[in-house]
Design an enzyme around this catalytic site. Sequence first.
Site: not given
Length: 112
Positions: A31, A87, A93, A100
């Site tokens: 990330d 999420n 969110g 993912h």
Amino acid sequence: MSENCIFCKIVDKQIPASVVYEDDELLCFKDINPSAPVHLLLIPKVHLASLADAGAEHADLLGKMMVRVPQIARDNGLHAGFKTQINTGRGGGQEVFHLHVHVLGTPAPGLD
């Protein structure tokens, strides 16, 4: 592939990513805004906007993702445990609308 999806562009190698795992169906990368010392994103290569859009035809793919997570976590130093998070939808969110799985954790000292 969705042409406006950043994750589809990563799959298609139009945008670089720090890839830690790849096979014919899945891609896992670091990330760019980590919220843990290890923060990985595991995605299917096929565009699926969210978990809410998954149907029975995606069962094998979703199963493969969940089975692959522990090995990816261990391969990235998370021997003592890790957190997974999906999420789903704006209210859940989700910011990038390509399914993912977040894999998060802190490597345990001396276990690498």
